[in-house]
Design a protein around this motif. Structure first.
Motif, PDB file in Angstrom:
ATOM      1  N   MET A  41     125.656  32.413 -23.729  1.00  0.00           N
ATOM      2  CA  MET A  41     124.394  32.775 -25.097  1.00  0.00           C
ATOM      3  C   MET A  41     125.219  30.739 -25.788  1.00  0.00           C
ATOM      4  O   MET A  41     126.170  30.903 -26.439  1.00  0.00           O
ATOM      5  CB  MET A  41     124.624  34.036 -26.249  1.00  0.00           C
ATOM      6  CG  MET A  41     124.307  35.147 -25.580  1.00  0.00           C
ATOM      7  SD  MET A  41     122.960  35.235 -24.675  1.00  0.00           S
ATOM      8  CE  MET A  41     122.246  35.846 -25.713  1.00  0.00           C
ATOM      9  N   ARG A  42     124.350  30.015 -26.217  1.00  0.00           N
ATOM     10  CA  ARG A  42     124.135  28.683 -26.498  1.00  0.00           C
ATOM     11  C   ARG A  42     123.520  28.775 -27.538  1.00  0.00           C
ATOM     12  O   ARG A  42     122.504  28.564 -27.421  1.00  0.00           O
ATOM     13  CB  ARG A  42     125.482  27.586 -25.341  1.00  0.00           C
ATOM     14  CG  ARG A  42     125.702  27.746 -24.336  1.00  0.00           C
ATOM     15  CD  ARG A  42     125.423  26.586 -23.223  1.00  0.00           C
ATOM     16  NE  ARG A  42     125.803  25.977 -23.868  1.00  0.00           N
ATOM     17  CZ  ARG A  42     126.259  24.677 -23.700  1.00  0.00           C
ATOM     18  NH1 ARG A  42     124.756  23.449 -22.934  1.00  0.00           N
ATOM     19  NH2 ARG A  42     126.712  23.159 -24.199  1.00  0.00           N
ATOM     20  N   ALA A  43     124.108  28.082 -28.775  1.00  0.00           N
ATOM     21  CA  ALA A  43     123.433  27.918 -29.859  1.00  0.00           C
ATOM     22  C   ALA A  43     123.275  26.035 -29.700  1.00  0.00           C
ATOM     23  O   ALA A  43     124.427  25.714 -30.383  1.00  0.00           O
ATOM     24  CB  ALA A  43     123.811  28.549 -31.462  1.00  0.00           C
ATOM     25  N   ILE A  44     122.141  25.719 -30.198  1.00  0.00           N
ATOM     26  CA  ILE A  44     122.511  24.291 -29.590  1.00  0.00           C
ATOM     27  C   ILE A  44     120.875  23.228 -30.764  1.00  0.00           C
ATOM     28  O   ILE A  44     119.876  24.232 -31.207  1.00  0.00           O
ATOM     29  CB  ILE A  44     121.857  23.593 -27.977  1.00  0.00           C
ATOM     30  CG1 ILE A  44     122.735  23.767 -27.278  1.00  0.00           C
ATOM     31  CG2 ILE A  44     121.453  21.763 -28.411  1.00  0.00           C
ATOM     32  CD1 ILE A  44     122.613  23.670 -26.280  1.00  0.00           C
ATOM     33  N   ASN A  45     122.147  22.268 -31.697  1.00  0.00           N
ATOM     34  CA  ASN A  45     120.903  22.191 -32.984  1.00  0.00           C
ATOM     35  C   ASN A  45     119.768  21.536 -32.486  1.00  0.00           C
ATOM     36  O   ASN A  45     120.264  20.618 -31.477  1.00  0.00           O
ATOM     37  CB  ASN A  45     121.472  21.307 -33.524  1.00  0.00           C
ATOM     38  CG  ASN A  45     120.884  20.795 -34.530  1.00  0.00           C
ATOM     39  OD1 ASN A  45     119.764  21.077 -34.871  1.00  0.00           O
ATOM     40  ND2 ASN A  45     121.583  21.148 -35.918  1.00  0.00           N
TER      41      ASN A  45
END
Length: 451
Positions: free
Chosen positions: A1-5
């Motif tokens: 799970m990757r949070a990218i701005n």
């Protein structure tokens, strides 16, 4: 799970998927928690939800920044979303007792009545576009009814998922009543099929809805689906055009245009078509695009690059088929997944901007000959989530029955409200969230007959 701005394209954080053992352990905890929570007096459940509302309001600064960082929502809109979640918690804490009250019915029996009993652990598959509101509008009614929740959030908003769990913990909810699952699509299917899950709710695309409905159907489990939309915004010649344009701007471009219930097809009656287009074009050109943390910004980035790319393909295909682009129509240069606020005119059926859901800052204007043609065009859609009609109040109330949608607003944009049932028809899904209908969705409507 990757949070990218999405405004900077920088990686915020990565979160590992839960292992099989962790998933099974959480399902087991959910079952144990349900056996306790369903017997918890409703006044005690309400106490927790009032505490939860307090936690939301006290954490508004952190929670709004998290949403803005992970999916690009303008910061003022993010704060408003947190407050709306708190409102839902307070509303169902106050009203659930009355909404779930035993209903006595006169029959030949000594006594006959209907009760509303919870079903068990409910899996909620939630989207990224309203990463708090979508969760709380499910959780508040479902859990006040005595169910427990398992959250499978969107993979690009994992920090929001973590924050929501922490809010429930801070409000002293019993262990296992609300849990997060970091799982992929294949594991989600397994969880739906698991005997420990009683029902499933999804807010997402029509394609995802078909998959979930198929899996839930095979397992004979209740599901509620709130899917895509291509909401018509019908402008008749007797409307207040100045107010209409102001509302049209909000209805289409709030949340960077990424909303199932956003106004997407602006169907305008011939006598006011040119005037509407002229005013709408000027208003769109004044929108400020940029850093969503900037209080003055109206439109931030789209949540992901692939979503922006797909939107641009829909715009280009519509132009090739005869639509005219008066404003925007292209991605913005530089860092971030920004797309220029766009106005397409002369849009017609069979163009992507008419037939498909355009999930981003693109407005499509359609010309209608008269009111009958406008309503025909509004109903010419596979979707049926919401619709708004702009005319005189009395005339609007005579026309609303002709719209094929789950929600019809007269002289207002479509919006969800804890006091009103919300959901769609056709490819926009089935079942209802919020209000009495929503709190009853995940209950066993049990008939008792005493001879």
């Amino acid at each position: 799970m990757r949070a990218i701005n999405p405004a900077t394209e920088e990686l915020i954080a990565e979160y590992p998927h839960h292992t099989n053992d962790e998933i099974i352990a959480r399902l087991h905890r959910a079952h144990e928690a349900f056996e306790r929570w369903r017997l918890t007096p409703i006044v005690e459940r309400a106490r927790h939800f009032r505490l939860l509302a307090d936690e939301l309001r006290s954490g508004v600064s952190h929670l709004s920044r998290r949403m803005t960082d992970e999916m690009g929502k303008p910061i003022a809109q993010a704060r408003a979303e947190v407050e709306k979640c708190a409102w839902a918690c307070d509303y169902f804490a106050e009203q659930a007792g009355a909404l779930l009250e035993t209903r006595h019915i006169d029959t030949e029996a000594t006594d006959s009545y209907v009760t509303y009993a919870p079903l068990g652990p409910v899996l909620a598959i939630m989207p990224w576009n309203f990463p708090l509101w979508q969760v709380f509008r499910f959780a508040a009614p479902a859990m006040m009814a005595g169910n427990v929740a398992l959250l499978k959030h969107a993979p690009n908003t994992p920090g929001c998922a973590r924050d929501i769990v922490e809010l429930f913990d801070a409000a002293d909810f019993p262990t296992g009543t609300f849990q997060n699952l970091f799982i992929n699509e294949r594991k989600t299917e397994e969880v739906i099929r698991h005997s420990g899950v009683a029902a499933v709710t999804l807010t997402g695309s029509t394609g995802a809805g078909r998959q979930v409905a198929s899996i839930a159907g095979e397992s004979l489990k209740k599901c509620v689906l709130e899917l895509g939309g291509s909401d018509p915004f019908v402008v008749l010649a007797d409307c207040d055009l100045e107010e209409v344009v102001e509302k049209a701007l909000v209805g289409r471009f709030q949340n960077n245009g990424q909303s199932c219930i956003a106004a997407k097809r602006f169907i305008v009656e011939e006598p006011v078509y040119e005037a509407f287009v002229t005013r709408f074009k000027s208003a769109i050109e004044e929108l400020k695009v940029g850093d969503p943390h900037d209080e003055a910004v109206d439109v931030g980035p789209m949540a992901r690059k692939d979503l922006r790319d797909e939107l641009h393909k829909q715009v280009k295909r519509s132009i090739r088929q005869g639509a005219r682009c008066l404003v925007g129509g292209h991605p913005l240069e530089g860092k971030g997944f920004f797309y220029a606020p766009t106005l397409l005119v002369d849009v017609a059926p069979e163009m992507p901007a008419f037939d498909e859901e355009t999930f981003g800052p693109v407005a499509a204007v359609v010309r209608a000959r008269d009111v009958d043609d406008a309503i025909r065009l509004a109903n010419t859609s596979a979707y049926g989530l919401g619709a708004s009609l702009w005319t005189t109040r009395s005339r609007g109330q005579t026309l609303v029955s002709r719209f094929h949608a789950g929600f019809v607003a007269v002289n207002e944009i479509v919006k969800s409200d804890p006091r009103l049932p919300f959901g769609g028809i056709k490819d926009s899904g089935f079942g209802r969230e919020l209000a009495a209908e929503g709190i009853h969705e995940f209950t066993n409507v049990k008939t008792i007959y005493v001879a």
